[in-house]
Design a protein around this motif. Structure first.
Motif, PDB file in Angstrom:
ATOM      1  N   LYS A  74       0.747  -1.345  -0.023  1.00 36.44           N
ATOM      2  CA  LYS A  74       0.114   0.010   0.050  1.00 36.44           C
ATOM      3  C   LYS A  74       0.777   1.357   0.046  1.00 36.44           C
ATOM      4  N   TYR A  75       0.338   2.341  -0.423  1.00 41.64           N
ATOM      5  CA  TYR A  75       0.879   3.696  -0.573  1.00 41.64           C
ATOM      6  C   TYR A  75       1.281   4.019   1.100  1.00 41.64           C
ATOM      7  N   ASN A  76       2.621   4.409   1.316  1.00 45.28           N
ATOM      8  CA  ASN A  76       3.102   4.836   2.712  1.00 45.28           C
ATOM      9  C   ASN A  76       3.243   3.731   3.682  1.00 45.28           C
ATOM     10  N   GLU A  77       3.277   2.277   3.211  1.00 46.34           N
ATOM     11  CA  GLU A  77       3.085   1.268   3.981  1.00 46.34           C
ATOM     12  C   GLU A  77       4.807   0.826   4.174  1.00 46.34           C
ATOM     13  N   PHE A  78       4.776   0.531   5.640  1.00 45.04           N
ATOM     14  CA  PHE A  78       6.017  -0.161   5.687  1.00 45.04           C
ATOM     15  C   PHE A  78       6.006  -1.684   5.947  1.00 45.04           C
ATOM     16  N   LEU A  79       6.432  -2.316   4.921  1.00 48.41           N
ATOM     17  CA  LEU A  79       6.272  -3.666   4.662  1.00 48.41           C
ATOM     18  C   LEU A  79       7.645  -4.543   4.713  1.00 48.41           C
ATOM     19  N   SER A  80       7.647  -5.581   5.542  1.00 47.75           N
ATOM     20  CA  SER A  80       8.747  -6.457   5.756  1.00 47.75           C
ATOM     21  C   SER A  80       8.506  -7.747   5.304  1.00 47.75           C
ATOM     22  N   ILE A  81       9.815  -8.244   4.743  1.00 45.33           N
ATOM     23  CA  ILE A  81       9.707  -9.605   4.324  1.00 45.33           C
ATOM     24  C   ILE A  81      10.821 -10.443   5.080  1.00 45.33           C
ATOM     25  N   VAL A  82      10.231 -11.458   5.690  1.00 39.85           N
ATOM     26  CA  VAL A  82      11.036 -12.264   6.635  1.00 39.85           C
ATOM     27  C   VAL A  82      11.013 -13.707   5.748  1.00 39.85           C
ATOM     28  N   GLY A  83      12.020 -14.436   6.281  1.00 44.91           N
ATOM     29  CA  GLY A  83      12.080 -15.827   5.754  1.00 44.91           C
ATOM     30  C   GLY A  83      13.535 -16.373   6.003  1.00 44.91           C
ATOM     31  N   PRO A  84      13.675 -17.869   5.968  1.00 42.80           N
ATOM     32  CA  PRO A  84      14.983 -18.566   6.015  1.00 42.80           C
ATOM     33  C   PRO A  84      15.674 -18.050   4.948  1.00 42.80           C
ATOM     34  N   SER A  85      17.099 -18.086   5.305  1.00 44.26           N
ATOM     35  CA  SER A  85      18.273 -17.959   4.177  1.00 44.26           C
ATOM     36  C   SER A  85      17.735 -18.829   2.822  1.00 44.26           C
ATOM     37  N   GLY A  86      18.022 -18.228   1.831  1.00 45.88           N
ATOM     38  CA  GLY A  86      17.648 -18.995   0.683  1.00 45.88           C
ATOM     39  C   GLY A  86      16.191 -19.024   0.144  1.00 45.88           C
ATOM     40  N   CYS A  87      15.454 -18.212   0.560  1.00 44.76           N
ATOM     41  CA  CYS A  87      14.023 -18.329   0.401  1.00 44.76           C
ATOM     42  C   CYS A  87      13.607 -17.412  -0.739  1.00 44.76           C
ATOM     43  N   GLY A  88      14.552 -16.806  -1.256  1.00 48.54           N
ATOM     44  CA  GLY A  88      14.290 -16.016  -2.246  1.00 48.54           C
ATOM     45  C   GLY A  88      13.700 -14.465  -2.026  1.00 48.54           C
ATOM     46  N   LYS A  89      13.906 -14.025  -0.716  1.00 46.16           N
ATOM     47  CA  LYS A  89      13.390 -12.454  -0.332  1.00 46.16           C
ATOM     48  C   LYS A  89      14.267 -11.465  -0.905  1.00 46.16           C
ATOM     49  N   SER A  90      15.491 -11.719  -1.064  1.00 48.60           N
ATOM     50  CA  SER A  90      16.420 -10.778  -1.710  1.00 48.60           C
ATOM     51  C   SER A  90      15.987 -10.876  -3.314  1.00 48.60           C
ATOM     52  N   THR A  91      15.424 -11.802  -3.785  1.00 42.74           N
ATOM     53  CA  THR A  91      15.268 -11.857  -5.267  1.00 42.74           C
ATOM     54  C   THR A  91      14.116 -11.050  -5.469  1.00 42.74           C
ATOM     55  N   VAL A  92      13.124 -11.250  -4.449  1.00 44.08           N
ATOM     56  CA  VAL A  92      11.764 -10.536  -4.778  1.00 44.08           C
ATOM     57  C   VAL A  92      12.063  -9.086  -4.747  1.00 44.08           C
ATOM     58  N   LEU A  93      13.062  -8.515  -3.927  1.00 43.93           N
ATOM     59  CA  LEU A  93      13.350  -6.908  -3.688  1.00 43.93           C
ATOM     60  C   LEU A  93      14.063  -6.756  -5.101  1.00 43.93           C
ATOM     61  N   ARG A  94      14.850  -7.691  -5.544  1.00 45.42           N
ATOM     62  CA  ARG A  94      15.758  -7.084  -6.821  1.00 45.42           C
ATOM     63  C   ARG A  94      14.769  -7.000  -7.970  1.00 45.42           C
ATOM     64  N   MET A  95      13.719  -8.291  -8.061  1.00 46.31           N
ATOM     65  CA  MET A  95      12.717  -8.138  -9.147  1.00 46.31           C
ATOM     66  C   MET A  95      11.981  -6.639  -8.965  1.00 46.31           C
ATOM     67  N   ILE A  96      11.322  -6.235  -7.809  1.00 43.44           N
ATOM     68  CA  ILE A  96      10.800  -4.857  -7.525  1.00 43.44           C
ATOM     69  C   ILE A  96      11.601  -3.845  -8.193  1.00 43.44           C
ATOM     70  N   ALA A  97      12.962  -4.110  -7.738  1.00 44.10           N
ATOM     71  CA  ALA A  97      13.909  -3.033  -8.077  1.00 44.10           C
ATOM     72  C   ALA A  97      14.073  -2.884  -9.707  1.00 44.10           C
ATOM     73  N   GLY A  98      13.730  -4.079 -10.458  1.00 44.64           N
ATOM     74  CA  GLY A  98      13.903  -4.098 -11.872  1.00 44.64           C
ATOM     75  C   GLY A  98      15.428  -4.704 -12.214  1.00 44.64           C
ATOM     76  N   LEU A  99      15.989  -4.952 -11.242  1.00 47.65           N
ATOM     77  CA  LEU A  99      17.510  -5.821 -11.462  1.00 47.65           C
ATOM     78  C   LEU A  99      17.353  -7.182 -12.166  1.00 47.65           C
ATOM     79  N   GLU A 100      16.187  -7.903 -11.828  1.00 42.27           N
ATOM     80  CA  GLU A 100      16.090  -9.282 -12.063  1.00 42.27           C
ATOM     81  C   GLU A 100      14.613  -9.158 -12.830  1.00 42.27           C
ATOM     82  N   LYS A 101      14.511 -10.197 -13.939  1.00 46.28           N
ATOM     83  CA  LYS A 101      13.154 -10.039 -14.530  1.00 46.28           C
ATOM     84  C   LYS A 101      12.367 -11.462 -13.985  1.00 46.28           C
TER      85      LYS A 101
END
Lengths: 266, 252
Positions: free
Chosen positions: A32-59
């Motif tokens: 949502k607009y102005n939301e502070f959203l966190s993603i937690v998960g065990p290592s290797g779960c792809g949470k960084s990948t999700v962020l990189r996809m939002i950033a546009g660094l990964e498709k």
């Protein structure tokens, strides 16, 4: 429109050693607009990948990510990313690092320095404008990196375990500062962390991801007024609840590493 | 300054002097003072071929011309090869094939193409300096951490910004290392090139000419000048590296 970001059925496959690895599996959520959203998960779960996809660094391999209704096709200034690693340009001093994004966008020197100084002040680093990254501690470098992202005035601030490499005290200070900035600047933040406490302390909602392939296990809204007290009963309740949800997944991911040993860093 | 460092050189000089006195044959080994006499009078004409100073300046001018030319081609080409895979694919094989050929092996071709004279010498110096400059530039560009490029992208940088504001500044230390090595090789090449037929000035020429007249004092004096200038060249560029690129230790 209520949602700034829409993540729709997003999956991501990587090829490693001629083997396909499904890192993220059919993820759907909104920010949502102005939301502070966190993603937690065990290592290797792809949470960084999700962020990189939002950033546009990964498709995404399949599915799509929309920002304000438009599909994200690549990196852009409206989605600033603060990396886990230190990423200041080592040949630029603090002022020129913070002003870097504005410089790229053609903001005149005087104006961009003015803005940069304001953010340097905000992160409590006045007096360090002329210092070079190699003269700064890790925590200071990370603060400058955050200022650099914020000075660029992105609509969405993406943060990939930005405080992971810092000691506990520095971490607590920066979390506090980050919340202050977020409240003042009214940004949308998507924050990846492996620290449940950090997620509960900062977030409006916490997304808990499963072990690889990463799926959404649960989304927990944190209904606590800020500033939050880490030792309050409610805080501890939230923490326990999320830790319990995570526990199985951490075990799964641990076994996966032990027996497969072909993990992707998170 | 550590005085111990001067013990061996002084002993060496003493040994040289003793050996020279004992041999008493300046055609094999002239005494130290004869060489010093040549060195401290660089403005006096030697053997009718101009002064030591003039010949040194001729050599320096040649090196600079060839070196600047090599840098002007090597640095931009290296940046393009390091950054654009297409350019790399176009030039990679040619570079890899030409690179191991010693500059002096080009001499016959250089003489055939450019005749005896300045152009041939310039060509040999260019060849010598070009490859270290090119290869270090490519390595520098390829060594730019991907995360710095990604950082710039998430701040809104386009291809041109990334090249000008991230890739080139990040590879400058490596480029400078290439220039330093290139300068050293260029300096060696000029002396060799000046020994070629058709040369009529320069330290290399002076050495060969003095040799033909059995003037070993001049030969050794020229060698010392060559050594000192090479050292100054190297130290000067090293100083710039240390002074202006302290940050490079931060890039892993």
């Amino acid at each position: 429109m209520e949602n700034i970001l829409e993540i729709r059925n997003v999956s991501k496959k990587f090829v490693s050693n001629n083997r396909e690895i499904l890192a993220v599996d059919n993820l759907t959520f909104d920010v949502k607009y102005n939301e502070f959203l966190s993603i937690v998960g065990p290592s290797g779960c792809g949470k960084s990948t999700v962020l990189r996809m939002i950033a546009g660094l990964e498709k995404p391999t399949s599915g799509e990510i929309l920002m304000e209704g438009r599909r994200i096709e690549g990196p852009g200034a409206e989605r600033g990313l603060v990396f886990q690693q230190y990423t200041l340009l080592p040949w630029r001093n603090v002022l020129d690092n913070v002003a870097f994004g504005l410089e790229i966008r053609g903001v005149p020197k005087k104006e961009r320095y003015e803005i940069a100084r304001r953010f340097i002040k905000m992160i409590g680093m006045e007096g360090f404008e002329e210092a070079y990254p190699y003269e700064l501690s890790g925590g200071m470098q990370q603060r400058v990196a955050i200022a650099r992202t914020l000075a660029n005035d992105p609509k969405v601030v993406l943060m990939d375990e930005p405080f992971a490499a810092l000691d506990v005290q520095t971490r607590a200070i920066l979390q506090h500062e980050l919340l202050k900035i977020w409240e003042k600047e009214k940004k949308t933040v998507v924050f990846v962390t492996h620290s449940v406490e950090e997620a509960v302390y900062l977030s409006d909602r916490v997304i808990v991801m499963t072990a690889r392939p990463g799926r959404i296990k649960d989304i927990i809204p944190i209904d606590l007024p800020r500033p939050r007290k880490r030792d309050s009963l409610e805080f501890i309740e939230y923490r326990k609840r999320i830790v319990n949800i995570l526990k199985d997944e951490v075990l799964k991911s641990y076994n996966m590493y032990r027996y497969a040993k072909n993990g992707i860093g998170c | 300054m550590n005085l111990r460092k001067f013990i061996a050189p002084l002993l060496g000089l003493a040994l040289w002097e003793l050996l020279a006195l004992w041999l008493n044959n300046p055609v094999v080994l002239p005494p130290v003072e004869e060489v010093i006499k040549v060195l401290i009078n660089p403005q006096i004409s030697i053997l009718g071929t101009g002064t030591l100073l003039d010949n040194t300046l001729v050599s320096i001018k040649r090196v600079l011309s060839g070196f600047i030319l090599a840098g002007a081609v090597g640095v931009p080409l290296g940046i393009l090869m390091g950054y654009y895979p297409l350019v790399m694919d176009l030039f990679d094989i040619i570079i890899e094939l030409l690179r191991p050929i010693p500059p002096l092996a080009w001499v016959p071709l250089a003489l055939a193409w450019f005749g005896m004279g300045e152009t041939s010498m310039l060509f040999i110096i260019f060849i010598g300096a070009f490859f270290p400059i090119l290869l270090n530039t490519i390595a520098g560009v390829k060594g730019v951490p991907k995360i710095l490029i990604e950082t710039a992208q998430t701040l809104g940088a386009k291809e041109k910004d990334i090249l000008l504001k991230v890739v080139i500044p990040a590879s400058l230390p490596s480029i400078l290392t290439g220039l330093r090595i290139g300068a050293g090789i260029a300096w060696m090449c000029v002396v060799a090139a000046e020994m070629l037929p058709g040369s009529s000035a320069g330290l290399g020429y002076l050495i060969m000419y003095a040799y033909s007249l059995s003037r070993m004092d001049v030969v050794i004096a020229c060698m010392i000048v060559i050594g000192i200038i090479g050292l100054i060249l190297d130290r000067g560029l090293r100083y710039i590296e240390d002074r202006y690129f302290k940050w490079r230790y931060l890039i892993k």
